[in-house]
Enzyme design. Structure first.
Site, mmCIF file in Angstrom:
data_model
loop_
_atom_site.group_PDB
_atom_site.id
_atom_site.type_symbol
_atom_site.label_atom_id
_atom_site.label_comp_id
_atom_site.label_asym_id
_atom_site.label_seq_id
_atom_site.Cartn_x
_atom_site.Cartn_y
_atom_site.Cartn_z
ATOM 1 N N HIS A 160 -16.915 54.565 4.100
ATOM 2 C CA HIS A 160 -16.966 53.407 3.265
ATOM 3 C C HIS A 160 -15.409 52.638 3.246
ATOM 4 O O HIS A 160 -14.178 52.200 2.398
ATOM 5 C CB HIS A 160 -16.678 53.960 2.018
ATOM 6 C CG HIS A 160 -18.461 55.071 1.483
ATOM 7 N ND1 HIS A 160 -18.854 53.687 1.568
ATOM 8 C CD2 HIS A 160 -18.210 56.035 2.322
ATOM 9 C CE1 HIS A 160 -20.613 54.817 0.784
ATOM 10 N NE2 HIS A 160 -19.754 56.024 1.591
ATOM 11 N N SER A 281 1.271 30.704 13.366
ATOM 12 C CA SER A 281 0.804 30.599 12.564
ATOM 13 C C SER A 281 1.505 29.444 12.289
ATOM 14 O O SER A 281 2.859 29.275 12.706
ATOM 15 C CB SER A 281 1.830 31.239 10.697
ATOM 16 O OG SER A 281 1.694 30.101 10.166
ATOM 17 N N LYS A 287 4.329 34.851 11.843
ATOM 18 C CA LYS A 287 3.006 35.644 11.733
ATOM 19 C C LYS A 287 2.405 35.879 12.718
ATOM 20 O O LYS A 287 2.545 34.976 13.799
ATOM 21 C CB LYS A 287 2.154 34.294 11.340
ATOM 22 C CG LYS A 287 2.266 34.299 10.206
ATOM 23 C CD LYS A 287 1.119 35.239 8.748
ATOM 24 C CE LYS A 287 -0.560 34.720 8.916
ATOM 25 N NZ LYS A 287 -1.135 36.105 8.069
ATOM 26 N N GLU A 294 -11.005 37.199 15.980
ATOM 27 C CA GLU A 294 -11.603 36.708 14.774
ATOM 28 C C GLU A 294 -12.397 35.966 15.208
ATOM 29 O O GLU A 294 -13.841 35.807 14.927
ATOM 30 C CB GLU A 294 -10.519 35.882 13.652
ATOM 31 C CG GLU A 294 -9.829 36.809 12.466
ATOM 32 C CD GLU A 294 -9.076 35.613 12.166
ATOM 33 O OE1 GLU A 294 -8.386 36.101 11.497
ATOM 34 O OE2 GLU A 294 -8.069 35.100 13.215
#
Ligand code: ARG
Length: 470
Positions: A160, A281, A287, A294
């Site tokens: 979970h 970024s 970043k 992804e």
């Protein structure tokens, strides 16, 4: 004035197709990928026509030379399909006619685009499955390499997405390797069923010419020729099954991708991605983004889409060939190309990531992750599991209310919660002990994980040989 386009079906028609039909019908912009496989089939077919007395020896030699020449011209880009070529078969027949004159037209005897295209796609997929398996093996190598380099490092094992029990990080990495092993086996199983040659089936009913479909099958690396010509030209199970195996591989990559995103986050900080596999970024200078992970996660969607799209196309199609079947190719090509694009990037990401072992070790016991070990200790001492569960549950609540961890508890505090909680229970309240105790088959104990590394390396090596030799 330009020459009339080569068409494979002009005879009974008075005029050329309308622009709208031509634009709808054309597939050469994507099925050109089948050209090398179509030429392989043409070579085998030419030999069979020769053995059947339909092409004399001199014609066979000229035909094979022209096929070789055309193959080279295709590979170098010197011969390319034009907008007037309806599909790969049309373009290649044009290439042969340009080289051989009317002899080029002899090759179509006993053959239809229906058995040809089904054969080409099988050949293409069987070839590319081997490339995909090679890339899967590389990913396994990256994961096993990290599992070995970080052997002994504990991390929070989760259910979970909550801390559940501490495990070896290597155990978790190897879980992904097992999933990939199943993907590889699935592709290998698929390959056995896909190794049937449709050539010789003609349009749908077989051929009246004395061809030798078994010899063609053998020359093309298939195990047998199709037993039923109607099935052979209409069956696309091999595409659907390939897409399922590819989609499930995509799903596995997406799950690994999601884990890497989590691990690299500020909240987890389990790993640091190498600069070469991370992006920045355009506005936020600090970043470092997990775009590889992804994209691995995101691209699963298109492969699943290809599978669902094809099943939907096939559903309810009457026998035998229908033009709907032309829709089998783009999704299959895209699935192949997507996997071949994603896999090297994910392998590189995994191979180069740095594991923050201190951070993981610090997190491993957090969230009362040793509660199960404590309960099992009580069971070993004769407490009924139901009661042990209850006692440890109370201890957790007590700790939460008093803002303490298991390690901070005094003897009195333990005894206050339950008489079963004697001071020596502390012996199981440590991560290495908890991990070492899970030494039953399949558990996270170091010796079990080491065995997995050895077994997985062996199966991965076997898969690498299969991909390069078969
Ligand atoms: N481009 C077609 C396909 O991909 C080739 C077969 C065409 N056959 C036909 N009878 N029109 O399916």
């Amino acid at each position: 004035m330009s020459k009339a386009p080569t068409r494979l079906w002009g005879g009974r028609f008075e005029g050329g197709p309308s622009d709208a039909l031509a634009r709808l019908s054309v597939s050469v912009q994507f099925d050109w990928r089948l050209a090398p496989y179509d030429l392989m089939g043409s070579r085998a077919h030419a030999r069979v026509l020769n053995r059947a007395g339909l092409l004399d020896d001199d014609e066979l030699t000229r035909m094979l030379d022209a096929i070789d020449d055309l193959e080279q011209a295709c590979a170098s880009g010197e011969f390319r399909p034009t907008v007037a070529d309806e599909d790969v078969h049309t373009a290649l027949e044009r290439g042969l006619l340009e080289r051989l004159g009317s002899l080029g037209g002899k090759l179509r005897a006993g053959r239809s685009r229906n058995d040809q295209v089904a054969t080409d796609l099988r050949l293409y997929l069987r070839d590319h499955v081997r490339r995909i398996v090679s890339r899967l093996v590389e990913l396994q190598t990256s994961l096993i390499g990290q599992a070995e380099a970080n052997m002994g490092v504990a991390c929070p094992g989760m259910t979970h997405l909550q801390h559940a029990q501490p495990v070896l990080f290597s155990h978790q990495l190897l879980a992904h390797v097992h999933a990939i092993s199943r993907d590889i086996e699935r592709f290998q199983d698929w390959d056995k069923r896909a190794a049937i040659s449709p050539l010789g089936s003609g349009a749908l009913a077989g051929s009246s010419l004395p061809l030798d479909p078994q010899a063609v099958a053998e020359e093309l690396g298939f195990t047998a020729a199709a037993a039923n010509s109607m099935d052979a030209v209409s069956d696309r199970d091999f595409v659907a099954e390939f897409l399922f195996a590819a989609a499930l591989t995509g799903v596995h990559l997406s799950r690994l991708g999601e884990e890497v995103c989590l691990w690299a986050s500020q909240e987890f900080r389990w790993i640091e991605m190498d600069d070469t596999y991370a992006t920045g970024s355009s506005i936020m200078p600090q970043k470092k983004n997990p775009d590889v992970a992804e994209l691995a996660r995101g691209k699963a969607g298109r492969i699943i889409g290809a599978l669902v799209g094809l099943l939907t196309t096939l559903k309810g199609l009457p026998l035998t060939y229908n033009r709907d079947l032309q829709e089998d190719k783009e999704g299959a090509f895209d699935a192949v190309e997507t996997l071949l694009l994603v896999l090297p990037a994910v392998s590189g990401l995994i191979a180069t990531m740095r594991v923050n072992t201190e951070r993981m070790e610090e997190l491993a016991p957090q969230g009362f992750a040793l509660a199960t070990d404590l309960a099992e200790l009580l069971v070993r001492r004769g407490v009924v599991f139901r009661d042990a569960h209850e006692v440890v549950g109370h201890l957790v609540v007590w700790c939460q209310v008093n803002d303490k961890d298991f390690g901070d508890l005094t003897d009195e505090e333990l005894a206050k919660v339950s008489p079963h909680l004697t001071p020596d229970v502390r012996e199981v309240l440590n991560v290495p002990g908890a991990i070492a105790s899970r030494k039953a088959h399949g558990g996270t104990a170091p010796e079990r994980v080491q065995e997995q590394i050895e077994n997985l390396r062996a199966s991965s090596d076997a898969a690498a040989s299969w991909a390069s030799e078969s």
